[in-house]
Design a protein around this motif. Structure first.
Motif, PDB file in Angstrom:
ATOM      1  N   GLY A  71      -9.923  15.344  -6.707  1.00 48.96           N
ATOM      2  CA  GLY A  71      -8.863  15.145  -7.689  1.00 48.96           C
ATOM      3  C   GLY A  71      -8.228  13.777  -7.667  1.00 48.96           C
ATOM      4  O   GLY A  71      -7.486  13.417  -8.587  1.00 48.96           O
ATOM      5  N   LEU A  72      -8.493  12.988  -6.638  1.00 51.25           N
ATOM      6  CA  LEU A  72      -7.934  11.637  -6.572  1.00 51.25           C
ATOM      7  C   LEU A  72      -8.892  10.625  -7.185  1.00 51.25           C
ATOM      8  O   LEU A  72     -10.119  10.767  -7.070  1.00 51.25           O
ATOM      9  CB  LEU A  72      -7.668  11.246  -5.116  1.00 51.25           C
ATOM     10  N   PRO A  73      -8.374   9.578  -7.833  1.00 51.81           N
ATOM     11  CA  PRO A  73      -9.256   8.513  -8.309  1.00 51.81           C
ATOM     12  C   PRO A  73      -9.888   7.792  -7.125  1.00 51.81           C
ATOM     13  O   PRO A  73      -9.281   7.678  -6.054  1.00 51.81           O
ATOM     14  CB  PRO A  73      -8.319   7.580  -9.084  1.00 51.81           C
ATOM     15  N   VAL A  74     -11.095   7.324  -7.299  1.00 48.37           N
ATOM     16  CA  VAL A  74     -11.808   6.597  -6.254  1.00 48.37           C
ATOM     17  C   VAL A  74     -12.043   5.166  -6.727  1.00 48.37           C
ATOM     18  O   VAL A  74     -12.665   4.938  -7.775  1.00 48.37           O
ATOM     19  CB  VAL A  74     -13.152   7.272  -5.909  1.00 48.37           C
ATOM     20  N   PHE A  75     -11.541   4.224  -5.970  1.00 47.97           N
ATOM     21  CA  PHE A  75     -11.723   2.808  -6.253  1.00 47.97           C
ATOM     22  C   PHE A  75     -12.689   2.220  -5.226  1.00 47.97           C
ATOM     23  O   PHE A  75     -12.800   2.719  -4.104  1.00 47.97           O
ATOM     24  CB  PHE A  75     -10.390   2.049  -6.174  1.00 47.97           C
ATOM     25  N   LEU A  76     -13.350   1.147  -5.605  1.00 52.64           N
ATOM     26  CA  LEU A  76     -14.307   0.506  -4.697  1.00 52.64           C
ATOM     27  C   LEU A  76     -13.888  -0.937  -4.460  1.00 52.64           C
ATOM     28  O   LEU A  76     -13.571  -1.669  -5.405  1.00 52.64           O
ATOM     29  CB  LEU A  76     -15.708   0.555  -5.314  1.00 52.64           C
ATOM     30  N   PHE A  77     -13.879  -1.334  -3.191  1.00 56.94           N
ATOM     31  CA  PHE A  77     -13.691  -2.743  -2.824  1.00 56.94           C
ATOM     32  C   PHE A  77     -14.959  -3.208  -2.120  1.00 56.94           C
ATOM     33  O   PHE A  77     -15.411  -2.583  -1.163  1.00 56.94           O
ATOM     34  CB  PHE A  77     -12.495  -2.950  -1.892  1.00 56.94           C
ATOM     35  N   SER A  78     -15.527  -4.311  -2.579  1.00 58.20           N
ATOM     36  CA  SER A  78     -16.758  -4.821  -1.973  1.00 58.20           C
ATOM     37  C   SER A  78     -16.624  -6.310  -1.703  1.00 58.20           C
ATOM     38  O   SER A  78     -15.935  -7.034  -2.423  1.00 58.20           O
ATOM     39  CB  SER A  78     -17.949  -4.559  -2.896  1.00 58.20           C
ATOM     40  N   HIS A  79     -17.315  -6.744  -0.654  1.00 58.98           N
ATOM     41  CA  HIS A  79     -17.256  -8.156  -0.267  1.00 58.98           C
ATOM     42  C   HIS A  79     -18.653  -8.699   0.009  1.00 58.98           C
ATOM     43  O   HIS A  79     -19.454  -8.048   0.695  1.00 58.98           O
ATOM     44  CB  HIS A  79     -16.384  -8.335   0.981  1.00 58.98           C
ATOM     45  N   SER A  80     -18.967  -9.869  -0.535  1.00 62.10           N
ATOM     46  CA  SER A  80     -20.175 -10.614  -0.221  1.00 62.10           C
ATOM     47  C   SER A  80     -21.436  -9.774  -0.419  1.00 62.10           C
ATOM     48  O   SER A  80     -21.684  -9.279  -1.518  1.00 62.10           O
ATOM     49  CB  SER A  80     -20.069 -11.172   1.201  1.00 62.10           C
TER      50      SER A  80
END
Length: 309
Positions: free
Chosen positions: A103-112
């Motif tokens: 039920g929670l939104p899922v965000f993505l953080f990516s590096h390099s």
């Protein structure tokens, strides 16, 4: 914080993950895809910051990194030459997140390198996340095909799990030009560079197998075929240090944004940070970056109730 091991749905490799949960009801979950030759612990400071602002943070070590290896001597070895494995690992963690934090939104953080994995992920799963940050993203490099050829030619002469110093020199020797210490290109913050150089889980050289994966990810990130844009309004934030050699130039950085737009993504924002290099999360003015990323995530409005399984 809790540390767990889950199994990759690609081949059963154990993936070590860390989860930081905020006090009170979380606003969402932020999943991380880290960079090359580093590990999840290097993101704990940023994860704690985001958790303090209401987000569950989940990060795993990519295969061949940190705790996601069968043996300590396997750093830089991916256990397969199929670059889809590391992408499917990322999706395995997304499924873990959605099971526990339904039920929670899922965000993505990516590096390099993690942005290459994230872009491979977007090709198939862009409808499963609600926002994505591409930080320090490699831009188009026509030499990736040549690198793959050299990787194949070098196989008979280098042991399977031995570092491929030739490919490493070809890929990164120019990055550190003009810097007085190894890996100085990573950051203007010399204390951060020194810490990286002293960390036994950082700075290792990929095996031939690892480079095959990396180069295939690089090539695939700029191939329009098989890119199924099912979430064209996905908010994408592309950020980097202005002095980051990985983006190669402001022009290449802007070309990357144009490429994403040509694919059909319509909600792209970007920023280059002055006097910062590759690891903008570890520069002395990192809090400026932290705040910008938090603002990007906070702009998402979500009303679905949260339930923990």
């Amino acid at each position: 914080m809790r540390i767990e091991k889950i199994l990759s749905e690609f081949d059963g490799l154990g993936l070590e993950i860390a989860v930081i949960v905020p006090e009170g009801n979380p606003k969402g979950v932020i999943q991380f895809s880290h960079g090359m030759a580093e590990h999840k612990e290097r993101y704990y400071d940023f994860m704690n910051y985001l958790s303090d602002h209401g987000y569950v943070c989940v990060i795993h070590d990519h295969r061949g990194h940190g705790g996601s290896v069968e043996k300590a001597e396997d750093y830089g070895f991916f256990y397969t030459e199929n670059e889809q494995a590391i992408i499917e690992d990322l999706h395995t963690v997304t499924k873990y997140i959605k099971h526990i934090y339904s039920g929670l939104p899922v965000f993505l953080f990516s590096h390099s390198m993690g942005t290459l994995v994230a872009r491979g992920y977007l090709k198939r799963y862009d409808s499963e996340i609600d926002k994505v940050v591409l930080c320090g993203p490699p831009t188009y490099n026509a030499a990736a095909g040549l690198g793959l050829l050299l990787a194949r030619l070098s196989k008979p002469f280098i042991k399977e799990k031995a570092p491929n110093k030739m490919l490493n020199a070809m890929a990164f020797s120019q990055f550190n030009a003009g810097n007085s210490i190894p890996n100085g290109w990573l950051s203007e913050n010399q204390a951060n560079v020194a810490q990286y150089n002293q960390d036994p889980k950082c700075g290792f050289i990929f095996t031939t197998n690892g480079f095959v994966n990396l180069l295939r990810l690089q090539k695939a990130a700029f191939e329009k075929r098989n890119w199924h844009v099912s979430n064209p309004h996905l908010p994408i934030l592309v950020i980097a240090g202005e002095e980051d050699p990985v983006i190669r130039s402001r022009k290449r950085f802007e070309q990357l944004i144009a490429f994403l737009s040509e694919l059909g993504y319509t909600n792209i924002s970007s920023k280059l940070y002055e006097h910062m290099r590759h690891e903008i999360l570890n520069e002395e003015k990192k809090l400026d970056v932290y705040k910008d990323i938090l603002l990007f995530y906070d702009e998402f409005q979500h009303t679905t109730s949260y339930s923990q399984v």
